[in-house]
Design an enzyme around this catalytic site. Structure first.
Site, PDB file in Angstrom:
ATOM      1  CE  LYS A  40      -2.926   0.839   3.669  1.00 17.54           C
ATOM      2  NZ  LYS A  40      -2.625   2.101   4.144  1.00 17.54           N
ATOM      3  CB  SER A  41       3.765   2.092   2.028  1.00 15.14           C
ATOM      4  OG  SER A  41       3.279   2.281   3.307  1.00 15.14           O
TER       5      SER A  41
ATOM      6  N   GLY B 249      -5.164   8.174   5.099  1.00 17.01           N
ATOM      7  CA  GLY B 249      -4.219   8.948   5.667  1.00 17.01           C
ATOM      8  C   GLY B 249      -3.142   9.383   4.911  1.00 17.01           C
TER       9      GLY B 249
ATOM     10  NE  ARG C 124      -5.647   8.716  10.831  1.00 14.53           N
ATOM     11  CZ  ARG C 124      -5.062   7.736  10.043  1.00 14.53           C
ATOM     12  NH1 ARG C 124      -5.662   7.133   8.901  1.00 14.53           N
ATOM     13  NH2 ARG C 124      -3.932   7.399  10.021  1.00 14.53           N
TER      14      ARG C 124
ATOM     15  CB  SER D 139       5.031  10.253  11.020  1.00 17.29           C
ATOM     16  OG  SER D 139       4.099  10.339   9.988  1.00 17.29           O
TER      17      SER D 139
ATOM     18  CD  GLN E 214       0.464   8.643   6.924  1.00 16.92           C
ATOM     19  OE1 GLN E 214      -0.102   9.322   7.802  1.00 16.92           O
ATOM     20  NE2 GLN E 214      -0.142   7.537   6.782  1.00 16.92           N
TER      21      GLN E 214
ATOM     22  CG  ASP F 246       0.314   0.274   9.543  1.00 18.83           C
ATOM     23  OD1 ASP F 246       0.005   1.225  10.408  1.00 18.83           O
ATOM     24  OD2 ASP F 246       0.712   0.631   8.364  1.00 18.83           O
TER      25      ASP F 246
ATOM     26  NE  ARG G  98      -2.624  -1.524   8.338  1.00 15.83           N
ATOM     27  CZ  ARG G  98      -2.496  -1.989   7.346  1.00 15.83           C
ATOM     28  NH1 ARG G  98      -2.576  -3.253   6.997  1.00 15.83           N
ATOM     29  NH2 ARG G  98      -1.906  -1.276   6.269  1.00 15.83           N
TER      30      ARG G  98
HETATM   31  C1  S3P Z   1       2.302   4.996   6.299  1.00 18.66           C
HETATM   32  C2  S3P Z   1       2.979   5.330   7.368  1.00 18.66           C
HETATM   33  C3  S3P Z   1       2.501   4.920   8.833  1.00 18.66           C
HETATM   34  C4  S3P Z   1       1.554   3.624   8.623  1.00 18.66           C
HETATM   35  C5  S3P Z   1       0.292   4.023   7.455  1.00 18.66           C
HETATM   36  C6  S3P Z   1       1.158   4.124   6.250  1.00 18.66           C
HETATM   37  C7  S3P Z   1       2.916   5.531   4.990  1.00 18.66           C
HETATM   38  O1  S3P Z   1       1.822   6.161   9.277  1.00 18.66           O
HETATM   39  O2  S3P Z   1       0.812   3.618   9.741  1.00 18.66           O
HETATM   40  O3  S3P Z   1      -0.397   2.887   7.601  1.00 18.66           O
HETATM   41  O4  S3P Z   1       2.682   5.140   3.768  1.00 18.66           O
HETATM   42  O5  S3P Z   1       3.915   6.301   4.939  1.00 18.66           O
HETATM   43  P1  S3P Z   1       2.528   7.259  10.149  1.00 18.66           P
HETATM   44  O6  S3P Z   1       3.556   7.951   9.127  1.00 18.66           O
HETATM   45  O7  S3P Z   1       1.734   8.098  10.562  1.00 18.66           O
HETATM   46  O8  S3P Z   1       3.156   6.543  11.261  1.00 18.66           O
END
Ligand code: S3P
Length: 423
Positions: free
Chosen positions: A13-14, A84, A112, A157, A159, A309, A382
């Protein structure tokens, strides 16, 4: 329950989010294979189409061509759905674009926090307008950003880190991000795969530029590995089974994602890593799982970003282990797709297990008592999958409030589960 056969988890996914975004930012055609076709990936694809990119329909088992274009002001609001990663990474990209965009999401995403990303982007020079403090919907107008930017993130993080690196890419700004602990590094790996000038040392990442004329992105092909987080549920089924063996093929085993394997080995699990290879800058392997009796463990604060996760599933396994398991400093779980920290403990208790939140720690005490009861998934994918896996155990009876949310990251999860199990 017995497990057998082999299975491939869906695309990561990421990496899918990042690949779609970078492809859409290019001014050329990009070929992607192994793309995740789940709801979250579709959210990113939809938003990119609204900005002018040519992104076809995401179909399982099919390659995807993306036609990158110069982004234009979107007509409507960009709806990031439940994702997110879509919201935060897109905010980063849009910080480098001289038009205004409005972003929103579903009820979960609108709860969020967004300031963790909009604050550094504002410090770079973007203009953000909120309706409700720290929440979507909000609008962002980018453009003339500062000449360079260094950010010390209070939260580990990926993200946040990726949003800043993407703002650096679209805004033409050399950026450095320092994290308190290392988060997943897919953005860094993709930037390097594309030949960008990026240096990562410990918890610090510096992006100097894409090389050539900024922001030039050459045409590329990318093969996306199977998702380690989705694979973790399949690993758990194999561990909880009474007999058999399960092979999970083509799993991304990037060390910043595979922390759950380290913890499982410590707990006494037998997961053999085979056929290790590097594909397009990401390590990939097959995982061979056999049933095991697990012991409790302490998962330290520095280990958390590498398995954030997987905590719902690890907590479920801890409920079947011998002794106590403590997950240290997992306050971040409160701001995921649901308040996972509270819901993991509450739902385990509803099934007759012993679990508690102690400050920011999650404590689970294992037992052999059959898990029986009703689980509130809060429409969190999840939670639905983790508790769905616990329901596969002999003697267990787990009623999920819903199971459809699994499609956010793993369409066909419950079908795959049924396929690997023989009663
Ligand atoms: C992700 C980062 C994580 C993870 C999310 C996907 C990403 O979040 O929990 O499911 O793809 O960069 P955080 O960056 O908020 O920890």
């Amino acid at each position: 329950m017995r497990v057998e056969g082999s299975i491939r988890p869906p695309g990561d996914k990421s990496i899918t989010h990042r690949a779609l975004i970078i492809a859409a930012l290019s001014r050329t055609r990009v070929q992607l294979t192994g793309v995740l076709t789940a709801a979250d990936a579709k959210s990113t694809a939809r938003v990119l189409r609204q900005l002018g990119a040519g992104v076809g329909q995401l179909r399982r088992g099919q390659g995807l061509e993306v036609r990158g274009k110069a982004w234009r002001r979107p007509k409507g609001t960009l709806n990031c759905g439940n994702s997110g990663t879509t919201a935060r990474l897109m905010l980063g990209c849009l910080a480098g674009h001289r038009f205004e965009s409005r972003l929103t999401g579903d009820a979960s995403l609108r709860r969020r926090p967004m300031r963790r990303v909009t604050e550094p982007l504002t410090a770079m020079g973007a203009v953000v307008k909120e309706v409700t403090r720290d929440r979507l919907p909000l609008s962002i107008c980018g453009g003339s950003l500062s000449s360079s930017f260094r950010f010390r993130s209070p939260v580990p993080s990926a993200q946040i880190k990726s949003a800043i690196l993407l703002a650096g890419l679209t805004g033409g700004v050399p950026t450095t991000v320092v994290e308190p602990a290392r988060s997943r590094d897919h953005t860094e790996r993709l930037f390097r795969y594309l030949g960008f000038d990026l240096e990562a040392k410990g918890k610090e990442v510096s992006f100097k530029g894409p090389g050539g004329t900024w922001p030039r992105i050459e045409s590329f092909d990318l093969q996306i590995p199977g998702d380690a987080s989705s694979a973790a549920f399949l690993v758990a089924v194999g561990l909880l089974a009474d007999s058999g063996q399960l092979r999970i093929e083509n799993v991304g085993v990037n060390p910043t994602r595979a922390g759950f394997l380290t913890v499982l080995h410590r707990m006494g699990a037998c997961v053999v890593v085979e056929n290790e290879a590097e594909v397009c800058g990401e390590p990939v392997a097959d995982l061979v799982v056999s049933p095991a009796r697990l012991n409790g463990t302490e998962v330290t604060a520095t280990e958390i970003p590498g398995l954030i996760d997987e905590i719902p599933m690890l907590a479920g396994l801890a409920a079947r282990a011998e002794g106590e398991t403590i997950f240290r400093s997992v306050g971040e779980l409160r701001v995921k797709e649901s308040n996972r920290l509270v819901l993991i403990a509450q739902n385990l208790r509803s099934l007759g297990a012993t679990a508690d939140v102690d400050g920011d720690d999650l404590v689970v005490v294992g037992s052999d008592r059959p898990l029986r009861g009703r689980v509130d998934t809060a429409r969190d994918h999840r939670l639905a999958m983790a508790f769905g896996v616990l329901g596969t155990m002999r003697g267990a009876k787990v009623e999920l409030s819903e199971a459809g949310s699994a499609g956010v990251s793993y369409p066909g999860f419950f079908e795959d589960l049924a396929m690997v199990m023989t009663r």
